[in-house]
Design a protein around this motif. Structure first.
Motif, PDB file in Angstrom:
ATOM      1  N   GLU A  29       0.694  -1.351   0.078  1.00 36.56           N
ATOM      2  CA  GLU A  29      -0.157  -0.216   0.105  1.00 36.56           C
ATOM      3  C   GLU A  29       0.752   1.365  -0.168  1.00 36.56           C
ATOM      4  OE1 GLU A  29      -3.690   2.111   2.718  1.00 36.56           O
ATOM      5  OE2 GLU A  29      -2.740   0.311   3.279  1.00 36.56           O
ATOM      6  N   GLU A  30       2.030   1.316   0.749  1.00 36.77           N
ATOM      7  CA  GLU A  30       2.674   2.437   0.772  1.00 36.77           C
ATOM      8  C   GLU A  30       3.631   2.703  -0.518  1.00 36.77           C
ATOM      9  OE1 GLU A  30       3.814   2.229   5.583  1.00 36.77           O
ATOM     10  OE2 GLU A  30       5.098   1.111   4.278  1.00 36.77           O
ATOM     11  N   HIS A  31       3.775   1.352  -1.104  1.00 32.22           N
ATOM     12  CA  HIS A  31       4.550   1.641  -2.603  1.00 32.22           C
ATOM     13  C   HIS A  31       3.534   2.086  -3.431  1.00 32.22           C
ATOM     14  CE1 HIS A  31       8.541  -0.015  -2.136  1.00 32.22           C
ATOM     15  NE2 HIS A  31       8.070  -1.242  -1.638  1.00 32.22           N
ATOM     16  N   ALA A  32       2.333   1.825  -3.213  1.00 35.01           N
ATOM     17  CA  ALA A  32       1.168   2.304  -4.240  1.00 35.01           C
ATOM     18  C   ALA A  32       0.771   3.651  -3.949  1.00 35.01           C
ATOM     19  CB  ALA A  32      -0.073   1.510  -4.074  1.00 35.01           C
ATOM     20  N   HIS A  33       0.882   4.103  -2.822  1.00 34.36           N
ATOM     21  CA  HIS A  33       0.726   5.621  -2.555  1.00 34.36           C
ATOM     22  C   HIS A  33       2.163   6.408  -2.897  1.00 34.36           C
ATOM     23  CE1 HIS A  33      -2.819   4.223  -0.979  1.00 34.36           C
ATOM     24  NE2 HIS A  33      -3.420   5.081  -1.123  1.00 34.36           N
ATOM     25  N   LYS A  34       3.128   5.835  -2.728  1.00 29.69           N
ATOM     26  CA  LYS A  34       4.478   6.257  -2.723  1.00 29.69           C
ATOM     27  C   LYS A  34       4.752   7.325  -1.652  1.00 29.69           C
ATOM     28  CE  LYS A  34       5.664   5.824  -7.461  1.00 29.69           C
ATOM     29  NZ  LYS A  34       6.485   4.594  -7.159  1.00 29.69           N
ATOM     30  N   GLY A  35       4.171   6.963  -0.415  1.00 27.49           N
ATOM     31  CA  GLY A  35       4.304   7.647   0.936  1.00 27.49           C
ATOM     32  C   GLY A  35       4.006   6.838   2.092  1.00 27.49           C
ATOM     33  N   VAL A  36       4.703   7.224   3.263  1.00 31.49           N
ATOM     34  CA  VAL A  36       4.407   6.516   4.465  1.00 31.49           C
ATOM     35  C   VAL A  36       4.107   7.588   5.425  1.00 31.49           C
ATOM     36  CG1 VAL A  36       6.124   4.606   3.946  1.00 31.49           C
ATOM     37  CG2 VAL A  36       6.773   7.071   5.145  1.00 31.49           C
ATOM     38  N   ASN A  37       3.350   7.126   6.670  1.00 28.58           N
ATOM     39  CA  ASN A  37       2.795   7.939   7.664  1.00 28.58           C
ATOM     40  C   ASN A  37       4.099   8.269   8.602  1.00 28.58           C
ATOM     41  OD1 ASN A  37       0.341   7.793   6.777  1.00 28.58           O
ATOM     42  ND2 ASN A  37      -0.200   6.101   7.851  1.00 28.58           N
ATOM     43  N   LYS A  38       4.178   9.182   9.119  1.00 28.48           N
ATOM     44  CA  LYS A  38       5.197   9.600  10.031  1.00 28.48           C
ATOM     45  C   LYS A  38       5.467   8.852  11.227  1.00 28.48           C
ATOM     46  CE  LYS A  38       7.311  13.507  12.576  1.00 28.48           C
ATOM     47  NZ  LYS A  38       7.111  14.679  13.221  1.00 28.48           N
ATOM     48  N   TRP A  39       4.450   8.352  11.889  1.00 31.31           N
ATOM     49  CA  TRP A  39       4.585   7.309  12.951  1.00 31.31           C
ATOM     50  C   TRP A  39       5.057   6.106  12.714  1.00 31.31           C
ATOM     51  CZ3 TRP A  39       2.283   2.628  13.302  1.00 31.31           C
ATOM     52  CH2 TRP A  39       1.196   2.360  12.227  1.00 31.31           C
ATOM     53  N   ARG A  40       4.880   5.580  11.191  1.00 28.78           N
ATOM     54  CA  ARG A  40       5.434   4.392  10.744  1.00 28.78           C
ATOM     55  C   ARG A  40       6.787   4.396  10.524  1.00 28.78           C
ATOM     56  NH1 ARG A  40       7.306  -0.133   8.369  1.00 28.78           N
ATOM     57  NH2 ARG A  40       6.756   0.214   6.090  1.00 28.78           N
ATOM     58  N   TYR A  41       7.194   5.514   9.982  1.00 27.84           N
ATOM     59  CA  TYR A  41       8.724   6.098   9.637  1.00 27.84           C
ATOM     60  C   TYR A  41       9.377   6.213  10.880  1.00 27.84           C
ATOM     61  CZ  TYR A  41      12.802   8.367   7.791  1.00 27.84           C
ATOM     62  OH  TYR A  41      14.083   8.773   7.579  1.00 27.84           O
TER      63      TYR A  41
END
Length: 208
Positions: free
Chosen positions: A43-55
């Motif tokens: 899902e993160e690859h699809a959106h090309k983004g990650v939430n800050k808490w996950r990062y």
């Protein structure tokens, strides 16, 4: 010059705030992919983004922060050369080698650092300030020349008092809600690595 960071490099409030605004961050996604292309989910690859808490949580698993309670942030040698890429260091043996390199295997320097950290550990254990504060993102600065060596605690921008007269042990692994920073876990690991470096330096001195 050597800087070490303790077990957790983010505040719990940062996680809570990030969850309230779970917008995928492309900049954090790029940093994650650069380090490990397999780290993001589909899902993160699809959106090309990650939430800050996950990062934030993922970042601390990519270095010795998660295995030893600290990481080497950088080394500056006497000629001015700087090294900052220590992400591949995960074991005490690797840290020991880095300390031997940084000190040029000088036994007096290694012993001075070890003695200073023992004194620091004793002082922290007896400190009411330390017991009642969460120490996040702080560093230990190691500096030596040909005559002396010492260590200083620096970077207290994220050091905050605990609510409701709570106290921390600083030797307990962090789980969300306990606010433990694991500072003494990292400090104990550094002392162990220094002890190993001293043994190596002593062996070489005896053999020369």
């Amino acid at each position: 010059m050597l800087a070490f960071f303790p077990l957790r490099t983010f505040q719990e409030e940062e996680l809570i705030k990030a969850r309230t605004k779970p917008n995928p961050r492309s900049d954090m996604y790029q940093k994650m992919v650069k380090t490990d292309p397999s780290a993001p989910t589909a899902e993160e690859h699809a959106h090309k983004g990650v939430n800050k808490w996950r990062y934030l949580q993922w970042r601390d698993t990519t270095s010795s922060t998660s295995t030893l309670g600290f990481r080497i942030e950088g080394i500056m040698m006497e000629d001015g050369s700087v090294q900052r890429d220590f992400r591949k260091i995960h074991t005490l043996t690797q840290v020991t080698e880095a300390l031997l390199y940084f000190t040029r295997r000088q036994l007096d320097t290694l012993n001075a650092y070890h003695s200073r950290l023992l004194d620091l550990k004793d002082a922290l254990r007896g400190s009411e300030f330390f017991r009642t504060h969460e120490v996040i993102g702080s560093s230990l600065l190691f500096v030596h020349d040909h005559n002396k060596a010492s260590v200083w605690m620096i970077d207290f921008g994220k050091t905050t008092p605990l609510p409701d007269s709570r106290e921390l042990q600083h030797v307990v692994p962090w789980v969300e809600g306990n606010r433990e920073d694991g500072y003494l876990i990292g400090l104990t690991s550094i002392l162990t690595a220094l002890s190993q470096a001293i043994s190596v330096a002593e062996g070489q001195q005896e053999g020369s």
